[in-house]
Design a protein around this motif. Structure first.
Motif, short mmCIF file in Angstrom:
data_model
loop_
_atom_site.label_atom_id
_atom_site.label_comp_id
_atom_site.label_asym_id
_atom_site.label_seq_id
_atom_site.Cartn_x
_atom_site.Cartn_y
_atom_site.Cartn_z
N SER A 65 0.86 -1.18 0.00
CA SER A 65 0.00 0.00 0.00
C SER A 65 0.90 1.23 0.00
O SER A 65 2.12 1.11 -0.12
CB SER A 65 -0.92 -0.02 1.22
N THR A 66 0.29 2.38 0.17
CA THR A 66 1.08 3.61 0.23
C THR A 66 0.69 4.35 1.51
O THR A 66 -0.41 4.16 2.03
CB THR A 66 0.79 4.54 -0.97
N PRO A 67 1.60 5.19 2.02
CA PRO A 67 1.26 5.97 3.22
C PRO A 67 -0.01 6.79 2.99
O PRO A 67 -0.84 6.93 3.88
CB PRO A 67 2.47 6.88 3.41
N SER A 71 -3.39 6.46 5.24
CA SER A 71 -3.88 7.66 5.93
C SER A 71 -5.32 7.94 5.56
O SER A 71 -6.14 8.26 6.42
CB SER A 71 -3.04 8.88 5.57
N ALA A 72 -5.62 7.80 4.27
CA ALA A 72 -6.98 8.06 3.80
C ALA A 72 -7.98 7.10 4.43
O ALA A 72 -9.13 7.44 4.67
CB ALA A 72 -7.04 7.96 2.28
N ALA A 73 -7.49 5.88 4.75
CA ALA A 73 -8.37 4.89 5.39
C ALA A 73 -8.51 5.15 6.89
O ALA A 73 -9.27 4.49 7.58
CB ALA A 73 -7.83 3.49 5.15
N GLY A 74 -7.72 6.11 7.40
CA GLY A 74 -7.80 6.45 8.82
C GLY A 74 -6.65 5.91 9.65
O GLY A 74 -6.68 5.97 10.88
N PHE A 75 -5.63 5.38 8.97
CA PHE A 75 -4.48 4.85 9.70
C PHE A 75 -3.69 5.98 10.35
O PHE A 75 -3.44 7.01 9.73
CB PHE A 75 -3.57 4.09 8.72
N ASN A 76 -3.32 5.79 11.61
CA ASN A 76 -2.55 6.80 12.33
C ASN A 76 -1.13 6.28 12.54
O ASN A 76 -0.89 5.40 13.37
CB ASN A 76 -3.23 7.08 13.68
N PHE A 77 -0.19 6.83 11.79
CA PHE A 77 1.20 6.34 11.81
C PHE A 77 1.94 6.63 13.12
O PHE A 77 3.00 6.08 13.36
CB PHE A 77 1.98 6.92 10.62
N SER A 78 1.39 7.49 13.94
CA SER A 78 2.06 7.81 15.21
C SER A 78 1.89 6.71 16.25
O SER A 78 2.60 6.68 17.24
CB SER A 78 1.49 9.11 15.79
N PHE A 79 0.92 5.82 16.02
CA PHE A 79 0.63 4.81 17.03
C PHE A 79 0.91 3.40 16.51
O PHE A 79 0.40 3.01 15.46
CB PHE A 79 -0.82 4.92 17.50
N PHE A 80 1.71 2.65 17.26
CA PHE A 80 2.00 1.25 16.93
C PHE A 80 2.41 0.55 18.21
O PHE A 80 2.65 1.20 19.23
CB PHE A 80 3.11 1.18 15.87
N THR A 81 2.43 -0.77 18.16
CA THR A 81 2.73 -1.50 19.40
C THR A 81 4.22 -1.81 19.57
O THR A 81 4.75 -1.75 20.66
CB THR A 81 1.95 -2.82 19.48
N GLN A 107 6.03 3.42 -1.00
CA GLN A 107 5.48 2.07 -0.89
C GLN A 107 5.69 1.40 0.46
O GLN A 107 6.77 1.48 1.05
CB GLN A 107 6.13 1.18 -1.96
N LEU A 108 4.64 0.73 0.89
CA LEU A 108 4.70 -0.03 2.14
C LEU A 108 4.34 -1.48 1.85
O LEU A 108 3.44 -1.75 1.06
CB LEU A 108 3.68 0.54 3.14
#
Ligand SMILES: [Zn+2]
Length: 120
Positions: A65-67, A71-81, A107-108
C-alpha cells in the motif's frame, strides 16, 4: 503548611498527611484511575483501528500500500505496538500482529505475523 491533594483544603495536624480524610484520598485515586483508563481506551482504539485497516488489506490479499492510502483509510502512523528488525535490515512496524515495512517513500509492504512473540 500543607494542602489536601484532592480538594486543596489546608490540612491541620500531622504534616505527613496528603489528604483531609479517606473520602478525599479515595476520590483522588478514583480520578487518577479514571484518567488512566481513559488514556488506555483512547490509545487502544487507535491501535485497534490501525490493526483493522492492515488486517482488512491482508484479508483482501493486498500486500502493498502507500502511506497516502493508509492515511486516507484512517491509519494513524504515530501509534504502533512495537517494531522488529527484518532480516533484510528493514524495520517492520507493528500494530499487534499486523505490520508494515517502508520499502521507499511511496510504498509499504503489509505483513501478518502468525508466530507468537517471545517476551525477551
Ligand atoms: Zn480534601
Amino acid at each position: 503548611m500543607k494542602y489536601c491533594q484532592d480538594c486543596g483544603t489546608l490540612i491541620k495536624g500531622r504534616t505527613d498527611k496528603k489528604f483531609c480524610d479517606d473520602y478525599c484520598r479515595c476520590h483522588y485515586n478514583n480520578v487518577i484511575n479514571r484518567n488512566r483508563d481513559q488514556n488506555f481506551k483512547k490509545i487502544n482504539s487507535i491501535l485497534k483501528k490501525n490493526t483493522g485497516i492492515l488486517e482488512k488489506l491482508i484479508q483482501q490479499g493486498i500486500k502493498t500500500s502507500t502511506p497516502y492510502l493508509l492515511s486516507a483509510a484512517g491509519f494513524n502512523f504515530s501509534f504502533f505496538t512495537h517494531q522488529l528488525n527484518e532480516q533484510n535490515g528493514k524495520i517492520c512496524i507493528y500494530c499487534y500482529n499486523y505490520g508494515y515495512i517502508k520499502i521507499n517513500e511511496e510504498q509499504l509492504a503489509i505483513k501478518q505475523v502468525t508466530h507468537s512473540l517471545s517476551s525477551n
